[in-house]
Every structure is written in structure tokens, then in C-alpha cells.
Design an enzyme around this catalytic site. Structure first.
Site, PDB file in Angstrom:
ATOM      1  N   GLY A  33       0.878  -1.257   0.128  1.00  0.00           N
ATOM      2  CA  GLY A  33      -0.042   0.004  -0.004  1.00  0.00           C
ATOM      3  C   GLY A  33       0.795   1.276  -0.081  1.00  0.00           C
ATOM      4  O   GLY A  33       2.051   1.239  -0.458  1.00  0.00           O
ATOM      5  N   ALA A  34       0.190   2.399   0.428  1.00  0.00           N
ATOM      6  CA  ALA A  34       0.723   3.674   0.367  1.00  0.00           C
ATOM      7  C   ALA A  34       1.235   3.635  -1.013  1.00  0.00           C
ATOM      8  O   ALA A  34       2.574   4.219  -1.419  1.00  0.00           O
ATOM      9  CB  ALA A  34       1.926   3.678   1.432  1.00  0.00           C
ATOM     10  N   LEU A  35       0.527   3.733  -2.253  1.00  0.00           N
ATOM     11  CA  LEU A  35       0.744   3.596  -3.514  1.00  0.00           C
ATOM     12  C   LEU A  35       1.218   5.008  -3.944  1.00  0.00           C
ATOM     13  O   LEU A  35       0.840   6.117  -3.957  1.00  0.00           O
ATOM     14  CB  LEU A  35      -0.245   3.231  -4.100  1.00  0.00           C
ATOM     15  CG  LEU A  35      -0.825   1.622  -3.810  1.00  0.00           C
ATOM     16  CD1 LEU A  35      -1.955   1.409  -4.841  1.00  0.00           C
ATOM     17  CD2 LEU A  35       0.280   0.487  -3.906  1.00  0.00           C
ATOM     18  N   GLY A  38       5.609   5.013  -8.609  1.00  0.00           N
ATOM     19  CA  GLY A  38       6.485   3.749  -9.016  1.00  0.00           C
ATOM     20  C   GLY A  38       5.383   2.432  -9.016  1.00  0.00           C
ATOM     21  O   GLY A  38       5.435   1.672  -9.849  1.00  0.00           O
ATOM     22  N   HIS A  39       4.677   2.249  -7.914  1.00  0.00           N
ATOM     23  CA  HIS A  39       3.764   1.190  -8.020  1.00  0.00           C
ATOM     24  C   HIS A  39       2.767   1.252  -9.283  1.00  0.00           C
ATOM     25  O   HIS A  39       2.461   0.128  -9.904  1.00  0.00           O
ATOM     26  CB  HIS A  39       2.723   1.244  -6.788  1.00  0.00           C
ATOM     27  CG  HIS A  39       3.575   0.977  -5.364  1.00  0.00           C
ATOM     28  ND1 HIS A  39       3.531   2.021  -4.428  1.00  0.00           N
ATOM     29  CD2 HIS A  39       3.961   0.065  -4.764  1.00  0.00           C
ATOM     30  CE1 HIS A  39       4.176   1.608  -3.411  1.00  0.00           C
ATOM     31  NE2 HIS A  39       4.574   0.353  -3.516  1.00  0.00           N
ATOM     32  N   GLU A 150      12.413  -2.091  -9.383  1.00  0.00           N
ATOM     33  CA  GLU A 150      14.031  -2.422  -9.401  1.00  0.00           C
ATOM     34  C   GLU A 150      14.540  -1.411  -8.170  1.00  0.00           C
ATOM     35  O   GLU A 150      15.807  -1.858  -7.758  1.00  0.00           O
ATOM     36  CB  GLU A 150      14.797  -2.151 -10.805  1.00  0.00           C
ATOM     37  CG  GLU A 150      14.675  -3.043 -11.769  1.00  0.00           C
ATOM     38  CD  GLU A 150      15.517  -2.645 -13.032  1.00  0.00           C
ATOM     39  OE1 GLU A 150      15.801  -1.489 -13.146  1.00  0.00           O
ATOM     40  OE2 GLU A 150      15.626  -3.640 -13.696  1.00  0.00           O
ATOM     41  N   LYS A 151      13.850  -0.755  -7.413  1.00  0.00           N
ATOM     42  CA  LYS A 151      14.252   0.003  -6.584  1.00  0.00           C
ATOM     43  C   LYS A 151      14.450  -0.987  -5.458  1.00  0.00           C
ATOM     44  O   LYS A 151      15.464  -0.582  -4.760  1.00  0.00           O
ATOM     45  CB  LYS A 151      12.970   1.112  -5.891  1.00  0.00           C
ATOM     46  CG  LYS A 151      13.783   2.192  -5.400  1.00  0.00           C
ATOM     47  CD  LYS A 151      12.711   2.887  -4.185  1.00  0.00           C
ATOM     48  CE  LYS A 151      13.360   2.277  -3.010  1.00  0.00           C
ATOM     49  NZ  LYS A 151      12.012   1.871  -2.040  1.00  0.00           N
ATOM     50  N   GLN A 155      15.391  -7.517  -3.139  1.00  0.00           N
ATOM     51  CA  GLN A 155      14.204  -8.089  -3.100  1.00  0.00           C
ATOM     52  C   GLN A 155      13.832  -8.843  -4.315  1.00  0.00           C
ATOM     53  O   GLN A 155      13.410 -10.117  -4.394  1.00  0.00           O
ATOM     54  CB  GLN A 155      13.268  -7.127  -2.589  1.00  0.00           C
ATOM     55  CG  GLN A 155      11.782  -7.488  -2.870  1.00  0.00           C
ATOM     56  CD  GLN A 155      10.812  -6.808  -2.325  1.00  0.00           C
ATOM     57  OE1 GLN A 155      10.608  -6.901  -0.946  1.00  0.00           O
ATOM     58  NE2 GLN A 155       9.946  -6.037  -3.007  1.00  0.00           N
TER      59      GLN A 155
END
Ligand code: PAF
Length: 280
Positions: A33-35, A38-39, A150-151, A155
């Protein structure tokens, strides 16, 4: 149109089965969340590549090694749903916590190698938490493709590794980092920066690009990294957790950029931890 929010696994399964019977392909964009833009770029990419798009919103407690970090993580579900209404999203899966971690949950997915060092060294248990929840979200959604930024480069490599090792039938797609005009990588954590900190924050990207250019021009890697570390601290960051050159695929440390490489950094600005990386 606002996409329906599904909170229970059986309802998600029923919807996905309906799509599958119709021969449609399914994308998942896992988020906490907190889109931000980037999302939304991941959601756009998902919509280009698949017939159906699921966005998951779940603040995964298992990947937070610091309880304060978990408590302060921004939770903005209504606003997130509104933002997604401008995109082709078929459903938002925002599971109740017990749909992900049922009572008695005892399984841990742990990826070695790529998860060691960098954020893995500074956030004990973080990548086990990520790997476990991502495995669950892949199996719950049964998506064909999953989209990650890619940030969070380490991960992304952890997720690619686990999908390959566990033969999970999903394609992991990495998408470029989206930045503000001053170079700051978009992150949900940017919401936690004061105005003064926000003005300092782009220094990590500036330092990375300078180090990259110096390395490309033949500078000694250790000296270039030391210069970049100094620039970040001089700009007003409180500490640099790591600033390293790594192999772009297996994330092994590199002393020279003699193959595709990545510069990765994590630095603290007050209590906010910012990460960034660029290709060399
Ligand atoms: O990148 C994130 O937002 C999270 O780590 C993820 C992949 C959604 C897992 O909780």
C-alpha cells in the site's frame, strides 16, 4: 471505476478460477500500500502484459525487524483504491491477516546467497519475511506474471531465486525505478520525511550517479565509494548503512566493474531508512 476489494482467500480463488476457465492470463502486483507512481508504473506494465490484474495490499508484519518501523508504516487503503481506479485493475486483494498467517502458521521461506549482506545484513529476518509472504501471494493468486520495482533490487533478486528454486509457475518481471524530478527514488517511506529531510534525500541518487560515472571513467572502486559515502554524509544524512558495488545477477561483492554490476546504498535520514541502486 474502483476495483472490488477482496479480503478472503476463497473469494479470491473463485474469481481467479473464473478468469482461468475463460482462458485469461493473470498478473499480480504485490504491494504494502501507500501507493505512489512507482507502484502505478508496475500496474500499468501488468495491464499491458496480462488480461487480468490483481494488486495486493498487505503490510506484512514478518518482514519488519523493527516494531516502530511496522507501526509507522503508512496505511492509506482508501486513497490507494482511489489511485488504482484510474488503471485497469480487476481486483484489489487486501487480505485479513489470518488469510495469510492462519493460527499455527509455522512455515518460513528462506533464500540464502542473494539475501545475504546489504539489506539482509542490516534487517535480520527481513528477506525471510518477504520470501514467505511473496510465496504465499503467488500461490494464493496463481498469477502468471508478477511485477516488482528495481528500486528494491535485492528483493527482486531474492524473489527471482525463490521462484526458480521452488519451480513456482510464475514469471517475475522487474520494472525500472521511478524517480522524482530531483532524482529521489519514489518510496512509500518518502511520506515520512520532513520538508528539510526531503530536500536532503536526493543526495543519495546524486552520489550514486557520480560514483557510477567515476567507476565508468576508470576510477578505483574503493575510492569512488568512499567519495560517495562522504557526499551523502556531508549532505546531511545521519549514517550510511552500506554503499557497495555488487554483481548485478548474484549480488556477490565486486572490486571492479568488469561485468554487469549494480551500485546499492542504504542510508538513514533521522529515523527514515532510504535505499537506492543503479546499474553500472
Ligand atoms: O516491496 C514490497 O512492497 C514488499 O516487500 C512486498 C513485495 C509487497 C512483500 O510484502
Amino acid at each position: 471505476m474502483t476495483a472490488p476489494i477482496i479480503r478472503k482467500l476463497p473469494a479470491l480463488r473463485a474469481e481467479v478460477s473464473r478468469w482461468r476457465r475463460a482462458g485469461e492470463s493473470v498478473a499480480v502486483v504485490p504491494t504494502m500500500g501507500a501507493l505512489h507512481a512507482g507502484h502505478l508504473s508496475l500496474v500499468e506494465a501488468a495491464g499491458r502484459e496480462c488480461d487480468r490484474v490483481i494488486v495486493t495490499i498487505f503490510v506484512n508484519p514478518r518482514q519488519f525487524n523493527n516494531p516502530d518501523d511496522l507501526a509507522s508504516y503508512p496505511r492509506t487503503e482508501d486513497e490507494d483504491a482511489r489511485k488504482l481506479a484510474d488503471y485497469r485493475v480487476d481486483l484489489i486483494y487486501a487480505p485479513d491477516a489470518d488469510q495469510v498467517y492462519r493460527p499455527g502458521f509455522s512455515t518460513n521461506v528462506s533464500v540464502s546467497g542473494v539475501s545475504e549482506g546489504l539489506c539482509g545484513a542490516h534487517r535480520p529476518g527481513h528477506f525471510d519475511g518477504v520470501a514467505t509472504v511473496v510465496t504465499k501471494l503467488f500461490l494464493q493468486t496463481q498469477a502468471d506474471k508478477a511485477f516488482f520495482g528495481e528500486k528494491d533490487y535485492q528483493q527482486l533478486q531474492v524473489v527471482k531465486r525463490l521462484v526458480s528454486d521452488l519451480d513456482i509457475p510464475i514469471q517475475v518481471v522487474g520494472c525500472p525505478t521511478v524517480r522524482d524530478g530531483d532524482g529521489l527514488a519514489l518510496s512509500s517511506r518518502n511520506l515520512l520525511l520532513s520538508a528539510g529531510q526531503r530536500a536532503i534525500a536526493p543526495a543519495i541518487h546524486a552520489a550514486l550517479t557520480e560514483a557510477r560515472d567515476a567507476i565508468r571513467a576508470g576510477a578505483d572502486v574503493t575510492a569512488a565509494l568512499e567519495d560517495a559515502r562522504r557526499r551523502i554524509l556531508d549532505a546531511g544524512f545521519d549514517s550510511v548503512e552500506y554503499l557497495e558495488l555488487r554483481d548485478a545477477a548474484d549480488l556477490k561483492p565486486l572490486a571492479a566493474a568488469d561485468r554487469p554490476a549494480r551500485l546499492l546504498v542504504a542510508a538513514m535520514l533521522g529515523s527514515v531508512r532510504l535505499i537506492d541502486n543503479i546499474a553500472v
